[in-house]
Design a protein around this motif. Structure first.
Motif, short mmCIF file in Angstrom:
data_model
loop_
_atom_site.label_atom_id
_atom_site.label_comp_id
_atom_site.label_asym_id
_atom_site.label_seq_id
_atom_site.Cartn_x
_atom_site.Cartn_y
_atom_site.Cartn_z
N THR A 75 -16.06 33.64 4.38
CA THR A 75 -16.87 32.57 3.77
C THR A 75 -15.96 31.69 2.92
O THR A 75 -16.05 30.46 2.95
CB THR A 75 -18.02 33.18 2.93
OG1 THR A 75 -18.78 34.06 3.75
CG2 THR A 75 -18.92 32.12 2.37
N ILE A 107 -23.19 32.78 8.59
CA ILE A 107 -22.09 32.34 7.71
C ILE A 107 -22.52 31.08 6.94
O ILE A 107 -22.12 30.90 5.78
CB ILE A 107 -20.75 32.13 8.46
CG1 ILE A 107 -19.58 31.98 7.47
CG2 ILE A 107 -20.75 30.93 9.37
CD1 ILE A 107 -18.64 33.08 7.41
N SER A 110 -24.33 32.36 4.12
CA SER A 110 -23.35 32.95 3.20
C SER A 110 -22.63 31.87 2.37
O SER A 110 -22.37 32.06 1.17
CB SER A 110 -22.34 33.79 4.00
OG SER A 110 -21.44 34.42 3.13
N LEU A 111 -22.36 30.72 2.99
CA LEU A 111 -21.77 29.60 2.22
C LEU A 111 -22.71 29.21 1.08
O LEU A 111 -22.28 29.00 -0.05
CB LEU A 111 -21.55 28.38 3.13
CG LEU A 111 -20.28 28.31 3.98
CD1 LEU A 111 -20.35 27.11 4.92
CD2 LEU A 111 -19.02 28.22 3.12
#
Ligand code: MLT
Length: 200
Positions: A75, A107, A110-111
């Motif tokens: 990330t 992802i 997740s960012l």
């Protein structure tokens, strides 16, 4: 990171960050970006991890069980790549909308969880909860569209609702779209995402 950048006609539009699913690549979501906004710049990235030859954005220990250490590292790597891409291609760092499918949606989520300023918003097709029990920054002003399947064997409806509620607790405006289907990315959900985007 291996990627494609296509400069859009209108520099005031967001830059669409495309994040493919497991086994995909940076070409997969280009047609979808065209359906969402054919005048926006597109940055499409290939995941750096290989699982039996299939590109992904972070390692997993089993299906649906993420390697948390690698998720955190990847990330960070993707967020740094966004900084570099801004230098290379001169687009607005504060106006990136991610479009992710499956592992790419994970992802993207997740960012959002790890970096307050990574994304302005996201279209998440069949995302999971990337990490639990962490402190997420205040994400006021950000908007997320989630497409989920009532019969999705990978991202259960309960997990899709859990992600919605986690994001809402951090002040993200979330729109949820359901398809009576499984894990596949359907034309109907792209259509719904396109409507959501046009109202941003
Ligand atoms: C993941 O590993 O990110 C999810 O299980 C979705 C997938 O890529 O199959």
């Amino acid at each position: 990171m291996k990627h494609i950048f296509n400069k859009g006609k209108d520099s005031n539009k967001p830059t669409l960050l495309l994040l493919h699913g497991t086994g995909g690549n940076e070409l997969d979501l280009l047609p979808i970006a065209g359906r969402i906004d054919d005048e926006a710049s597109v940055l499409s990235v290939r995941g750096n991890v290989l699982e039996n030859g299939m590109p992904r954005f972070f390692k997993r220990l089993a299906e649906g069980v993420f390697d948390e250490e690698d998720l955190i590292l990847r990330t960070k790597e993707l967020n740094q790549f966004l900084d570099e891409a801004v230098e290379m291609y001169d687009f607005d760092r504060d106006n990136i909308i991610a479009i992710g499918y499956s592992n790419g949606a994970n992802i993207a989520a997740s960012l959002l969880f790890h970096y307050q300023h990574a994304l302005k918003g996201a279209i998440l097709h069949h995302p999971m909860v990337p990490r639990r029990g962490m402190e997420i920054p205040d994400l006021s002003g950000k908007s997320v569209f989630i497409a989920a399947g009532t019969n999705d064997p990978i991202c259960s409806p309960a997990e899709s609702m859990e992600l919605k509620s986690i994001l809402e607790k951090t002040n993200v405006e979330v729109e949820m779209h359901w398809e009576d289907r499984g894990h596949q990315l359907t034309p109907g959900e792209v259509e719904a995402a396109s409507k959501w985007y046009s109202n941003l």
